[in-house]
Design a protein around this motif. Structure first.
Motif, PDB file in Angstrom:
ATOM      1  N   LEU A   3       0.432  -1.486  -0.036  1.00  0.00           N
ATOM      2  CA  LEU A   3       0.167  -0.103  -0.052  1.00  0.00           C
ATOM      3  C   LEU A   3       1.021   2.150   0.035  1.00  0.00           C
ATOM      4  CD1 LEU A   3      -2.787   0.951  -0.053  1.00  0.00           C
ATOM      5  CD2 LEU A   3      -3.338   1.219   2.593  1.00  0.00           C
ATOM      6  N   PRO A   4       1.887   1.213   0.883  1.00  0.00           N
ATOM      7  CA  PRO A   4       3.094   2.529   1.318  1.00  0.00           C
ATOM      8  C   PRO A   4       3.441   2.648  -0.842  1.00  0.00           C
ATOM      9  CG  PRO A   4       3.259   1.792   3.464  1.00  0.00           C
ATOM     10  CD  PRO A   4       2.639   0.962   2.187  1.00  0.00           C
ATOM     11  N   ALA A   5       4.059   1.655  -1.245  1.00  0.00           N
ATOM     12  CA  ALA A   5       4.231   2.035  -2.393  1.00  0.00           C
ATOM     13  C   ALA A   5       3.901   2.124  -3.380  1.00  0.00           C
ATOM     14  CB  ALA A   5       4.689   0.875  -2.950  1.00  0.00           C
ATOM     15  N   VAL A   6       1.867   2.075  -3.568  1.00  0.00           N
ATOM     16  CA  VAL A   6       1.261   2.051  -3.840  1.00  0.00           C
ATOM     17  C   VAL A   6       1.039   3.659  -4.436  1.00  0.00           C
ATOM     18  CG1 VAL A   6      -0.976   2.182  -4.924  1.00  0.00           C
ATOM     19  CG2 VAL A   6      -0.501  -0.248  -4.660  1.00  0.00           C
ATOM     20  N   ILE A   7       0.803   4.152  -2.657  1.00  0.00           N
ATOM     21  CA  ILE A   7       0.310   5.321  -2.282  1.00  0.00           C
ATOM     22  C   ILE A   7       2.088   6.571  -3.406  1.00  0.00           C
ATOM     23  CG2 ILE A   7       0.436   7.171  -1.076  1.00  0.00           C
ATOM     24  CD1 ILE A   7      -1.560   5.006   0.691  1.00  0.00           C
ATOM     25  N   GLY A 143      12.864  -4.390   3.413  1.00  0.00           N
ATOM     26  CA  GLY A 143      11.089  -4.510   3.428  1.00  0.00           C
ATOM     27  C   GLY A 143      10.707  -3.275   4.941  1.00  0.00           C
ATOM     28  N   ASP A 144      10.797  -2.261   4.263  1.00  0.00           N
ATOM     29  CA  ASP A 144      10.456  -0.862   4.555  1.00  0.00           C
ATOM     30  C   ASP A 144      10.461   0.137   3.470  1.00  0.00           C
ATOM     31  OD1 ASP A 144       9.785   1.415   6.121  1.00  0.00           O
ATOM     32  OD2 ASP A 144      11.845   2.029   6.542  1.00  0.00           O
ATOM     33  N   TRP A 150       7.065   8.587   3.550  1.00  0.00           N
ATOM     34  CA  TRP A 150       6.744  10.110   3.657  1.00  0.00           C
ATOM     35  C   TRP A 150       7.526  11.681   3.179  1.00  0.00           C
ATOM     36  CZ3 TRP A 150       3.782  11.774   6.260  1.00  0.00           C
ATOM     37  CH2 TRP A 150       3.000  10.323   7.685  1.00  0.00           C
ATOM     38  N   ILE A 151       9.199  10.167   2.306  1.00  0.00           N
ATOM     39  CA  ILE A 151       9.884  11.300   1.961  1.00  0.00           C
ATOM     40  C   ILE A 151       9.889  12.335   0.083  1.00  0.00           C
ATOM     41  CG2 ILE A 151      11.976  11.658   0.433  1.00  0.00           C
ATOM     42  CD1 ILE A 151      13.591   9.601   2.722  1.00  0.00           C
ATOM     43  N   LEU A 152       8.462  11.259  -0.155  1.00  0.00           N
ATOM     44  CA  LEU A 152       8.212  11.377  -1.070  1.00  0.00           C
ATOM     45  C   LEU A 152       6.731  12.190  -1.131  1.00  0.00           C
ATOM     46  CD1 LEU A 152       8.193  10.835  -4.588  1.00  0.00           C
ATOM     47  CD2 LEU A 152       6.441   9.194  -4.423  1.00  0.00           C
ATOM     48  N   ALA A 153       6.465  11.831  -0.560  1.00  0.00           N
ATOM     49  CA  ALA A 153       5.225  12.805  -0.052  1.00  0.00           C
ATOM     50  C   ALA A 153       5.448  14.394   0.441  1.00  0.00           C
ATOM     51  CB  ALA A 153       4.816  12.206   2.059  1.00  0.00           C
ATOM     52  N   LEU A 194      18.750  13.619  -0.636  1.00  0.00           N
ATOM     53  CA  LEU A 194      20.051  13.682   0.148  1.00  0.00           C
ATOM     54  C   LEU A 194      19.125  13.477   1.912  1.00  0.00           C
ATOM     55  CD1 LEU A 194      22.417  15.246   1.457  1.00  0.00           C
ATOM     56  CD2 LEU A 194      20.720  17.242   0.779  1.00  0.00           C
ATOM     57  N   ALA A 195      17.457  13.417   1.561  1.00  0.00           N
ATOM     58  CA  ALA A 195      17.718  13.433   3.164  1.00  0.00           C
ATOM     59  C   ALA A 195      17.540  11.872   3.135  1.00  0.00           C
ATOM     60  CB  ALA A 195      15.880  13.753   3.092  1.00  0.00           C
ATOM     61  N   GLY A 196      17.074  10.760   2.169  1.00  0.00           N
ATOM     62  CA  GLY A 196      16.349   9.184   2.177  1.00  0.00           C
ATOM     63  C   GLY A 196      18.114   8.819   2.498  1.00  0.00           C
TER      64      GLY A 196
END
Length: 288
Positions: A3-7, A143-144, A150-153, A194-196
């Motif tokens: 679900l997070p990957a789809v979002i 697996g995260d 969150w970074i992408l959002a 950079l944040a990642g």
């Protein structure tokens, strides 16, 4: 996990759709047609970045599954450096490719000139785009899928703010047209990369070492078939663009709008597929 990957993929699609709105509303049909033609070349080049992403995801996930976190961290470093090198190679080649790329599309002089401005700016930022792909793959391999979401959002919100400001200009921001549209993508992606990296370092998920050529070769070997598939699929759109240009600029602009709507369904399925590697690695216990 999916679900997070789809979002995340839907967030990227939402930004690109908003980007299309501002380009069409502010710059007109020629600019929209130019970006449409350019974006198919972007898609093709991004398939090369996905080669690193998919290969790194698979190899690092296996190291995590084997309970070898230090080796996984070194693998992430290898993959990240490979992503930067490939992105830099594309950026260096950009000035020599622009005329040929739009000759292939068969666009008129006005559309080609605008398209070269957009694509030339975008391709110079490929090290940032490819680096972001590697960061995303490093998290997925463990697996995260929530951290990259969150970074992408956050970066997508920044991009949505920058997009009209850089395209149309306002206050201290000059009107940059299609160059501004490209910059509105590149600046947030660079900050996200950079944040990642900082988060990966803090969690001990990346260990800077000299690249290991055997690992780089494995990443390329694993990711190459998927990249080849993406390149072939993207080239179909290049050929479709060449056909569409025979019917004029409005037709090419309309093709771009249709592509954006199609991508909503496509990226949802891609999001489910991408989480598989991290799941297998996390659950394999070294059997993979």
């Amino acid at each position: 996990m999916a679900l997070p990957a789809v979002i995340a993929n839907l967030l990227m699609t939402a930004f690109h759709n908003v980007d299309t709105f501002w380009i069409g509303r502010s710059l007109g049909a020629d600019a929209l047609a130019a970006v449409t033609g350019a974006i198919f070349w972007v898609w093709l080049v991004i398939s090369i970045g996905e080669m690193v992403s998919i290969g790194l995801d698979a190899v690092a996930a296996r190291r995590h599954g084997e309970r070898r976190p230090q080796d996984a961290a070194r693998t992430v470093s290898d993959g990240f450096m490979l992503a930067l090198l490939l992105g830099a190679a594309i950026a260096i080649a950009t000035p020599f490719l622009m005329s040929w790329l739009f000759t292939m599309l068969g666009t008129n002089a006005s559309v080609s000139t605008i398209g070269r401005e957009y694509l030339g700016t975008y391709f110079l930022g490929m090290p940032l785009i490819f680096g972001f792909f590697a960061v995303d793959a490093a998290f997925r391999a463990k697996g995260d899928t929530r951290t990259p979401l969150w970074i992408l959002a956050v970066t997508t919100i920044l991009a949505l703010v920058l997009d009209p400001l850089l395209i149309r200009g306002w206050g201290p921001f000059p009107a940059m047209g299609v160059r501004g549209a490209a910059m509105a993508t590149l600046v947030p992606r660079g900050l996200g990369c950079l944040a990642g990296v900082l988060i990966l370092k803090r969690r001990g998920m990346i260990a800077w070492t000299l690249p290991r050529w055997s690992v780089l070769a494995t990443i390329l070997r694993v990711g190459a078939p998927a990249a080849a598939t993406g390149i072939v699929f993207s080239f179909i759109y290049v050929l479709l663009t060449r056909i569409t240009t025979q019917f004029g600029t409005p037709a090419l602009a309309a093709l771009g709008l249709g592509f954006r709507m199609e991508s909503v369904i496509y990226v949802a399925s891609v999001g489910y597929g991408r989480c598989g590697g991290g799941y297998r690695g996390a659950e394999s216990g070294g059997r993979g």
